[in-house]
Design an enzyme around this catalytic site. Sequence first.
Site, mmCIF file in Angstrom:
data_model
loop_
_atom_site.group_PDB
_atom_site.id
_atom_site.type_symbol
_atom_site.label_atom_id
_atom_site.label_comp_id
_atom_site.label_asym_id
_atom_site.label_seq_id
_atom_site.Cartn_x
_atom_site.Cartn_y
_atom_site.Cartn_z
ATOM 1 N N LYS A 137 0.808 -1.219 0.000
ATOM 2 C CA LYS A 137 0.000 0.000 0.000
ATOM 3 C C LYS A 137 0.839 1.266 0.000
ATOM 4 C CE LYS A 137 -1.429 -0.712 4.805
ATOM 5 N NZ LYS A 137 -2.576 -1.036 5.610
ATOM 6 N N ARG A 138 2.089 1.137 0.378
ATOM 7 C CA ARG A 138 2.936 2.326 0.339
ATOM 8 C C ARG A 138 3.404 2.638 -1.073
ATOM 9 N NH1 ARG A 138 6.622 0.269 3.153
ATOM 10 N NH2 ARG A 138 5.199 -1.095 4.262
#
Length: 454
Positions: A233-234
């Site tokens: 998700k980063r």
Amino acid sequence: MTRVRFAPSPTGMFHVGGARSALFNWAIAEQSGGTFVLRIEDTDAARNRPEWTEGIISALAWIGISGDSPHFEGPYFQSAYEQQHRDAAAKLLKEGKAYHCTCTRDDVKARTGSEHQGYDGYCRDRGLTEGAVRFRTPDEGVTVVEDQVRGRVEFPNSAMEDFVIVRGDGSPLFILANVVDDMEMRISHVVRAEEHLSNTPKQQLLWEALGHEPPIWAHVPVIVNEKRQKLSKRRDKVALESYRDEGYLAEAMVNYLMLLGWGPGDDREIMPWSEMMPLFRLEDVNQAPAFFDEKKLRAFNGEYIRALPREVFIARCEPWLDPSWDRSVFERVADLVQTRVAVLSEVTANVDFLFLDEPVFDQASWDKAMKQGAAEILAGYAERLETVDWNPESLKTALEEVGLAHGLKLGKAQAPVRVAITGRTVGLPLFESIEVLGRERSLARVRAALAKLG
Ligand code: GLU
């Protein structure tokens, strides 16, 4: 009776990998006339937020998984079942299958000389009545997990420490809560992300120790980006919600997600859920990491958009049209828009020029189009626009003639006119756009661009 479950932890946006697992489970439930249980694993109070739970529920509904179906059950919230988790631990303690332990990490380290060594079993037979609770794992042999995707996976018991199932403060750990809930909810198949495969031998031992036949296990492959890195998700766009908000169609998303690690077995890729669902088999899921190819997803989405009936397409564009824009004007260009956009959010920039007093000028487009010769083309075309027959063919012929007079082919002559009219170098077919915009406004725009050129 087939009972599958999807058990997300509400600690962030809803990951496309979660959506893929949910769909695999949903396919199994629907094709078998079984049940899909949604269980929100909300026991990590520090990391959970109610809005993440809402997000999961609404994103699932978006891809067709909701209480509207008789196959759906829930949502249940894991935090509501803490007593059952504690009871299960008490049962294991009573039967000698688990024991209390008061060792700290430092104690273990001091005894074993290593940070990484598993628990050394120090409290196994001390008969303590308080502290954390550890499950007594077998010392020898192997625990065999028969996984529908991974095949037979063997875990040597000697490498499995006596793991903690209840913390010193009395709170049950995920590994226990997850098993007890699956058991209480009579889950027949656990289909989930590969990262949980390492928990599985422990969980299988818990199932057996609590007197139940373990479920059918299936661990679906990780999803990677184009650099073959696990989707994170980063780094990557992983939230299902962001695809929804960008104007991906749920049908396209469902189709694409189903193909991450599975295929219907022929060359077909574009396939609606109703056809894919009955064909899905856990045994056919690949072990290899699945590549999440955003470009391919876009292409899928474009195909799904083009296949929509005209009226449905128009209705789906609604969120991307300003309330003040005249819908009858939009409908005149809707067919042209439908063949051009890959995601619905692109609709806005394709048609805004029809409704705004002035087009939104894209600077790069302006710089590219308004080069030498542009002023002459604009001036020549403005003159023709005053009298030309108002239809795309005549509008085109007029520009062709103006271009010819200045030694420019139509393609080159179009660029400054397109930017003057729409503000951008790419968009709907130019002459249809001019026709819909109308004589007065088109003329005004070409003149305004001329004036701006100085
Ligand atoms: N709550 C776990 C997670 O979100 C799911 C575990 C499971 O599916 O068994 O990773």
